[in-house]
Motif scaffolding. Sequence first.
Motif, PDB file in Angstrom:
ATOM      1  N   MET A  13       0.824  -1.211   0.000  1.00 19.15           N
ATOM      2  CA  MET A  13       0.000   0.000   0.000  1.00 19.15           C
ATOM      3  C   MET A  13       0.856   1.258   0.000  1.00 19.15           C
ATOM      4  N   GLY A  14       2.144   1.152   0.043  1.00 19.67           N
ATOM      5  CA  GLY A  14       3.006   2.314  -0.022  1.00 19.67           C
ATOM      6  C   GLY A  14       3.442   2.832   1.317  1.00 19.67           C
ATOM      7  N   PHE A  15       3.216   2.113   2.413  1.00 22.17           N
ATOM      8  CA  PHE A  15       3.612   2.577   3.726  1.00 22.17           C
ATOM      9  C   PHE A  15       5.001   2.099   4.122  1.00 22.17           C
ATOM     10  N   GLY A  16       5.562   1.202   3.376  1.00 27.35           N
ATOM     11  CA  GLY A  16       6.869   0.648   3.732  1.00 27.35           C
ATOM     12  C   GLY A  16       6.692  -0.516   4.675  1.00 27.35           C
ATOM     13  N   ALA A  17       7.654  -1.362   4.700  1.00 28.89           N
ATOM     14  CA  ALA A  17       7.568  -2.574   5.518  1.00 28.89           C
ATOM     15  C   ALA A  17       7.728  -2.247   6.990  1.00 28.89           C
ATOM     16  N   GLY A  18       6.948  -2.906   7.828  1.00 30.89           N
ATOM     17  CA  GLY A  18       7.094  -2.797   9.269  1.00 30.89           C
ATOM     18  C   GLY A  18       6.416  -1.602   9.896  1.00 30.89           C
ATOM     19  N   LYS A  19       5.796  -0.725   9.147  1.00 27.46           N
ATOM     20  CA  LYS A  19       5.108   0.430   9.734  1.00 27.46           C
ATOM     21  C   LYS A  19       3.677   0.053  10.063  1.00 27.46           C
ATOM     22  N   VAL A  20       3.199   0.564  11.182  1.00 27.87           N
ATOM     23  CA  VAL A  20       1.843   0.269  11.630  1.00 27.87           C
ATOM     24  C   VAL A  20       0.938   1.416  11.204  1.00 27.87           C
ATOM     25  N   ASP A  21      -0.184   1.044  10.678  1.00 29.27           N
ATOM     26  CA  ASP A  21      -1.159   2.073  10.290  1.00 29.27           C
ATOM     27  C   ASP A  21      -1.803   2.645  11.546  1.00 29.27           C
ATOM     28  N   GLU A  22      -1.800   3.929  11.661  1.00 30.48           N
ATOM     29  CA  GLU A  22      -2.433   4.597  12.797  1.00 30.48           C
ATOM     30  C   GLU A  22      -3.375   5.656  12.281  1.00 30.48           C
ATOM     31  N   LEU A  23      -4.399   5.876  13.038  1.00 30.84           N
ATOM     32  CA  LEU A  23      -5.289   6.975  12.672  1.00 30.84           C
ATOM     33  C   LEU A  23      -4.613   8.285  13.050  1.00 30.84           C
ATOM     34  N   ALA A  24      -4.763   9.264  12.215  1.00 32.00           N
ATOM     35  CA  ALA A  24      -4.171  10.569  12.503  1.00 32.00           C
ATOM     36  C   ALA A  24      -4.889  11.190  13.702  1.00 32.00           C
ATOM     37  N   VAL A  25      -4.118  11.741  14.629  1.00 33.94           N
ATOM     38  CA  VAL A  25      -4.681  12.408  15.798  1.00 33.94           C
ATOM     39  C   VAL A  25      -5.202  13.762  15.345  1.00 33.94           C
ATOM     40  N   PRO A  26      -6.459  14.084  15.683  1.00 34.51           N
ATOM     41  CA  PRO A  26      -6.975  15.388  15.241  1.00 34.51           C
ATOM     42  C   PRO A  26      -6.195  16.529  15.891  1.00 34.51           C
ATOM     43  N   GLN A  27      -6.077  17.582  15.147  1.00 36.58           N
ATOM     44  CA  GLN A  27      -5.357  18.756  15.640  1.00 36.58           C
ATOM     45  C   GLN A  27      -6.088  19.339  16.846  1.00 36.58           C
ATOM     46  N   GLN A  28      -5.317  19.815  17.837  1.00 37.46           N
ATOM     47  CA  GLN A  28      -5.881  20.406  19.047  1.00 37.46           C
ATOM     48  C   GLN A  28      -6.731  21.616  18.674  1.00 37.46           C
ATOM     49  N   GLN A  29      -7.934  21.700  19.237  1.00 37.64           N
ATOM     50  CA  GLN A  29      -8.783  22.849  18.961  1.00 37.64           C
ATOM     51  C   GLN A  29      -8.259  24.062  19.691  1.00 37.64           C
ATOM     52  N   HIS A  30      -8.407  25.210  19.079  1.00 35.76           N
ATOM     53  CA  HIS A  30      -8.019  26.451  19.738  1.00 35.76           C
ATOM     54  C   HIS A  30      -9.044  26.745  20.816  1.00 35.76           C
TER      55      HIS A  30
END
Length: 140
Positions: A13-30
Amino acid sequence: TDLKGFRLSSSAMGFGAGKVDELAVPQQQHMFEDAPTHSAPDPETAGDKANPKKGDKYLKIACLSFGLGEVLGDMVCGGMQECFCFRNVSACGLNGENCPSQLASCEGRMPNAKFAEYNKLFCLKTGCDLEFAPLFECKK
């Protein structure tokens, strides 16, 4: 098109070997800062700070009174005038956070037989009351 047994790897899928898929952490709200608290002298009681007879050392001769009070506080300088059916208060002083504050108030009231003016400048207070009271009074 049977996909059983087909496994898609992260490297495919293009992530490279051995990398774990993680959900992106939403940016902190102001976050907004808490609203600052503002305080000013109460118009009902601010005029009393200029009255020489309110808890100070004072001298009264006929309708004139003179007093010594606190130097700073809610009212550093200001005054109060009361005449028949209106009351006017103006005060400059320090609020609860020791920051400068100012108050000006004029209001109509039920008519009464009181005519008075009180003024304060630092610790010096003066007053003139035209109401029925003792002609001479001294308080330590």
